[in-house]
Design an enzyme around this catalytic site. Structure first.
Site, PDB file in Angstrom:
ATOM      1  N   ASP A 147       3.887  -2.724  -0.936  1.00  0.00           N
ATOM      2  CA  ASP A 147       2.647  -1.965  -1.052  1.00  0.00           C
ATOM      3  C   ASP A 147       2.943  -0.582  -0.444  1.00  0.00           C
ATOM      4  OD1 ASP A 147      -0.223  -1.452  -1.079  1.00  0.00           O
ATOM      5  OD2 ASP A 147      -0.147  -1.780   1.083  1.00  0.00           O
ATOM      6  N   ASP A 189       0.355   2.200   0.865  1.00  0.00           N
ATOM      7  CA  ASP A 189      -0.493   2.635   1.972  1.00  0.00           C
ATOM      8  C   ASP A 189      -0.568   1.542   3.042  1.00  0.00           C
ATOM      9  OD1 ASP A 189      -2.471   3.836   3.498  1.00  0.00           O
ATOM     10  OD2 ASP A 189      -4.074   2.998   2.283  1.00  0.00           O
ATOM     11  N   GLY A 224      -6.492  -1.264   0.033  1.00  0.00           N
ATOM     12  CA  GLY A 224      -5.957  -1.978  -1.130  1.00  0.00           C
ATOM     13  C   GLY A 224      -6.858  -1.912  -2.357  1.00  0.00           C
ATOM     14  N   ARG A 244      -9.651   3.240  -6.436  1.00  0.00           N
ATOM     15  CA  ARG A 244     -10.550   4.366  -6.132  1.00  0.00           C
ATOM     16  C   ARG A 244     -11.980   4.043  -6.559  1.00  0.00           C
ATOM     17  NH1 ARG A 244      -8.355   9.652  -8.662  1.00  0.00           N
ATOM     18  NH2 ARG A 244      -6.470   8.741  -7.770  1.00  0.00           N
ATOM     19  N   SER A 250      -2.771   2.705  -5.605  1.00  0.00           N
ATOM     20  CA  SER A 250      -3.014   4.154  -5.626  1.00  0.00           C
ATOM     21  C   SER A 250      -2.438   4.834  -6.864  1.00  0.00           C
ATOM     22  CB  SER A 250      -2.399   4.796  -4.385  1.00  0.00           C
ATOM     23  OG  SER A 250      -2.515   6.196  -4.484  1.00  0.00           O
ATOM     24  N   ASN A 273      -1.779   7.830  -6.807  1.00  0.00           N
ATOM     25  CA  ASN A 273      -0.961   8.903  -6.243  1.00  0.00           C
ATOM     26  C   ASN A 273       0.339   8.376  -5.641  1.00  0.00           C
ATOM     27  OD1 ASN A 273      -2.986  11.057  -6.604  1.00  0.00           O
ATOM     28  ND2 ASN A 273      -4.174   9.802  -5.184  1.00  0.00           N
ATOM     29  N   ASP A 327      -0.296  -4.853   3.780  1.00  0.00           N
ATOM     30  CA  ASP A 327      -1.066  -4.702   5.019  1.00  0.00           C
ATOM     31  C   ASP A 327      -2.532  -5.100   4.836  1.00  0.00           C
ATOM     32  OD1 ASP A 327      -1.606  -2.412   3.364  1.00  0.00           O
ATOM     33  OD2 ASP A 327      -2.628  -1.541   5.094  1.00  0.00           O
TER      34      ASP A 327
HETATM   35  P1  B16 Z   1      -5.963   6.443  -4.973  1.00  0.00           P
HETATM   36  P2  B16 Z   1      -2.176   0.641  -1.561  1.00  0.00           P
HETATM   37  C1  B16 Z   1      -4.518   1.856  -1.950  1.00  0.00           C
HETATM   38  O1  B16 Z   1      -3.145   1.932  -1.757  1.00  0.00           O
HETATM   39  C2  B16 Z   1      -5.241   2.187  -0.656  1.00  0.00           C
HETATM   40  O2  B16 Z   1      -5.010   1.148   0.304  1.00  0.00           O
HETATM   41  C3  B16 Z   1      -6.726   2.269  -0.903  1.00  0.00           C
HETATM   42  O3  B16 Z   1      -7.404   2.621   0.282  1.00  0.00           O
HETATM   43  C4  B16 Z   1      -6.988   3.310  -1.999  1.00  0.00           C
HETATM   44  O4  B16 Z   1      -8.368   3.377  -2.297  1.00  0.00           O
HETATM   45  C5  B16 Z   1      -6.208   2.910  -3.252  1.00  0.00           C
HETATM   46  O5  B16 Z   1      -4.834   2.840  -2.952  1.00  0.00           O
HETATM   47  C6  B16 Z   1      -6.414   3.890  -4.401  1.00  0.00           C
HETATM   48  O6  B16 Z   1      -5.828   5.116  -4.083  1.00  0.00           O
HETATM   49  O7  B16 Z   1      -7.336   6.967  -4.808  1.00  0.00           O
HETATM   50  O8  B16 Z   1      -4.880   7.325  -4.399  1.00  0.00           O
HETATM   51  O9  B16 Z   1      -5.664   6.049  -6.413  1.00  0.00           O
HETATM   52  O10 B16 Z   1      -2.489   0.094  -0.202  1.00  0.00           O
HETATM   53  O11 B16 Z   1      -2.456  -0.347  -2.686  1.00  0.00           O
HETATM   54  O12 B16 Z   1      -0.810   1.254  -1.645  1.00  0.00           O
HETATM   55 MG    MG Z   2      -1.973  -1.099   1.647  1.00  0.00          MG
END
Ligand code: B16
Ligand code: MG
Length: 219
Positions: A9, A11, A46, A49, A116, A118, A170
């Site tokens: 993962d 974030d 996790g 958006r 994410s 991004n 996490d």
């Molecule tokens: P984005 P992961 C997740 O990343 C984040 O934990 C979560 O808080 C966020 O809303 C989600 O990505 C979407 O992110 O807005 O950048 O597309 O933990 O799955 O790596």
């Molecule tokens: Mg995460």
């Protein structure tokens, strides 16, 4: 079963971008006059958006039309992109680079499984994209964690079975996703929050490939 691949993962595992997501959502929440604190942000870990926005709007009991929601998501993302723009290798969480390099050396395949959109950009900022054979992120999935889609697509792209693959997560939603997909789940963080994981560690610091291989063989 031998360890053939690891899916990480992003974030909270490779980089601590949770605080950047929080800062961006907090700014939006203030503009909408919705009370939003760090403990509320915890539940967003996790989630995609759009699911995160729905959660925020539910906190404020504020149903909105689709057009406004899209506008808000664009705004949140702009804020987030500004915040992660300066992230570099120094921001990689302790132990993550070392473990990734050791897995590369041991011939264990590596993929990213992140909600994410991004994730690719962040991996590049951190100088880690060359180490990942496969990146599955929010742009490639239709179902958010706890659905296992992101990890199943990752395993498929790496050419391994879920049972041969370890997932590092996490978030409780991510651990659930990994277990629902038939993966060996390593939770990073609080053992109570991440119950259901096969193993829980405080982080990736000092994690040895041989230890991971031993866990897989015993599974
Ligand atoms: P984005 P992961 C997740 O990343 C984040 O934990 C979560 O808080 C966020 O809303 C989600 O990505 C979407 O992110 O807005 O950048 O597309 O933990 O799955 O790596
Ligand atoms: Mg995460």
């Amino acid at each position: 079963m031998s360890l053939k691949a690891c899916l990480f993962d992003m974030d909270g595992v490779i980089v601590d971008s949770t605080r950047h997501h929080f800062a961006a959502w907090k700014q939006l929440a203030e503009e909408l006059s919705i009370p939003f604190e760090e403990r509320d942000n915890h539940a967003l870990k996790g989630l995609s958006r759009v699911d995160s926005l729905e959660h925020l709007l539910a906190l404020g009991n504020m149903p909105l039309d689709e057009k406004t929601k899209l506008k808000l998501m664009r705004k949140k993302n702009q804020l987030y992109l500004e915040l992660i723009d300066n992230m570099r290798a120094i921001d990689v969480l302790p132990g993550a680079s070392e473990l990734i390099r050791a897995l590369n050396k041991a011939g264990v395949k590596i993929g990213l499984g992140s909600s994410s959109k991004n994730a690719q950009l962040l991996l590049e900022n951190l100088g880690l994209s060359n180490h990942f054979e496969v990146v599955v992120d929010g742009n490639h999935i239709t179902l958010s964690k706890p659905d296992p889609e992101v990890f199943l697509k990752g395993a498929q792209a790496l050419g391994v079975l879920p049972a041969e693959c370890m997932v590092f997560e996490d978030a409780a939603s991510g651990v659930k996703a990994a277990k629902a997909g038939g993966f060996f789940a390593v939770g990073l963080g609080d053992p109570v929050e991440l119950e259901g994981a096969d193993k829980v560690l405080p982080g990736l610091q000092d994690v040895q490939v041989a230890t991971l291989q031993g866990w897989m063989e015993g599974a």
